[in-house]
Design an enzyme around this catalytic site. Sequence first.
Site, short mmCIF file in Angstrom:
data_model
loop_
_atom_site.label_atom_id
_atom_site.label_comp_id
_atom_site.label_asym_id
_atom_site.label_seq_id
_atom_site.Cartn_x
_atom_site.Cartn_y
_atom_site.Cartn_z
CD GLU A 84 -21.35 -4.72 4.79
OE1 GLU A 84 -20.57 -3.86 4.37
OE2 GLU A 84 -21.43 -5.87 4.30
NE ARG A 100 -22.82 -5.12 0.31
CZ ARG A 100 -21.58 -5.45 -0.05
NH1 ARG A 100 -20.56 -5.09 0.71
NH2 ARG A 100 -21.36 -6.15 -1.13
CE LYS A 106 -0.36 -1.46 4.73
NZ LYS A 106 -1.12 -2.34 5.60
#
Length: 615
Positions: free
Chosen positions: A364, A392, A278
């Site tokens: 979720e 969701r 990253k």
Amino acid sequence: MTALLQAIASPADLRRLPRADLPGLADELRQCVLDNVSKTGGHLSSNLGTVELTVALHYVFNTPEDRIVWDVGHQTYPHKILTGRRERMPTLRQLHGLSGFPRREESEYDTFGVGHSSTSISAALGMALAARQKGESRHSIAVIGDGAMTAGMAFEALNNAGVEDCKLLVILNDNDMSISPPVGALNRYLAQLMSGRFYSAAKTVGKNVLKNAPPLFELAKRLEEHAKGMVVPATLFEKFGFNYIGPIDGHDLESLIPTLENIKHLDGPQFLHVVTKKGQGYKLAEADPVAYHGPGKFDPLVGLIPSSTPAKTTFTQVFGQWLCDMAAQDKRLVGITPAMREGSGMLEFHKRFPDRYYDVGIAEQHAVTFAAGMACEGLKPVVAIYSTFLQRAYDQLIHDVALQNLPVVFAIDRAGLVGADGATHAGAYDIAFIRCIPNMSLACPADERECRQLLSTAYAQNHPVAVRYPRGAGVGTKPDADLNPVPFGKGEVRREGEKLAILVFGALLAPALQVADKLNATVVNMRWVKPLDVELLAQIAQSHEHLVTVEDSCVMGGAGSAVAEALQACSITRPVLHLGLPDAFIEHGDPAQLLALQGLDAPGIEAAILRRWPD
């Protein structure tokens, strides 16, 4: 910008370059991403990490004929630049400009529109099987991050794909980077893979040494298969029916390109594990990838500088402080987040109450049912979740929480329009989809002070309650230090006027008050969508000629609809003007600008009222 990147108008141009030029192109591409994001804001660390992978994919595969499906979109800026959108990058995430996420209407290279994670494998599998059904020979490639692999949907797709004969390649971009620290057993598994990379290197050396001695080479191959299960447990993905390859260095084009070229000729579903860093190539982002995950504008030579002007307290910070204060008072409280610790303001809670903090990953559905299970055992779960992500888990909200009438508090962040992230992240539907669920209650604080009060009110109830609040700061009202609630299900009159009454649900109270001063209107801060304060509503309706409802949510089925239904039930007939978000997806842009375009700022509200009642 030097000649290499300037010459790339499409991936076809990229594929005409000699391979020796690709590292130089990658350097220019990385600088282009950095230069543009520093001027517009956007996702940086994750995009810097996918530069070489993007170059390799478009170099090896015949895009757009071959389909690349990017997961989430936090890693697609290099893809946008290479696919003919370099000149439009200065418009990134601005009104009428480039989206920060893949959009099918934006480019034929954006094969699937995304905003939420963990959809890429399902979509790519659908494309691969569609190609097979139509008799077309093309590849489908899903690029998914290690954080997104914590979602059940990704494994549902792997389970389906593993029994299909199709040209599907799943690339796991393992950069140990999600918005919050990645969690769970899968992350530990990936860490094991990384710790076993020495095995991959040793395996290559051993093969080269033994390849001229066939008996020994065969013995080495057998030992390799045995060691593979012990040292590098790739069998997880192989058990799903995939041919596992990797891990390989995702920044080494000399490894990426030959590997991808070989995979093109393999039959059946393939799984390539690449390891990237990253913030690759920008030292400040490498050192602090979370800070540079989604920065605003900054000088690349200097980096991020803390503002000297004290920022207003945001609604998210109000929630985070309330959570800590309530947890100190009630040991039953537990905090749950689906991989959004920083975004939901739970960092301090995690530090102070680590044993009562639960990050369940990008899951979720699991988060909501997990909270329900805890509530069954007498705990008081608080689920911090973005409005767009609660969508969701709608089935779990109904069946696992509301149907059982369990006391779970939902702290719904990013309600209403969210700005630069656009339609995929807008919290436009929570009022409509929550208020129709039995046993559920829903509160809409008008400002920061009321947000803290309503959270306390919600927590005190013995049934499920949601409190929705917008992104960013409100009018700057300082919250009280105590945890005192406000009356459950009751609104308040903020301004007395004549003839016209404006009923406000949530953070648009401030512009409504400005309009009321001009029109001498009554303003009611309704606070609760459900239960609606019917007694107050009836009083207001009977003493005023016209009613206006204002909400930063969809008009269809929203708070205004609740008012109309209540008036009808009371046999009260009054003309009502409903103001809110239209039946359309609102694109990305500055939040204030977007609200103005929808007529939800003070001038827009005033103009709508005067159009309806000119006198």
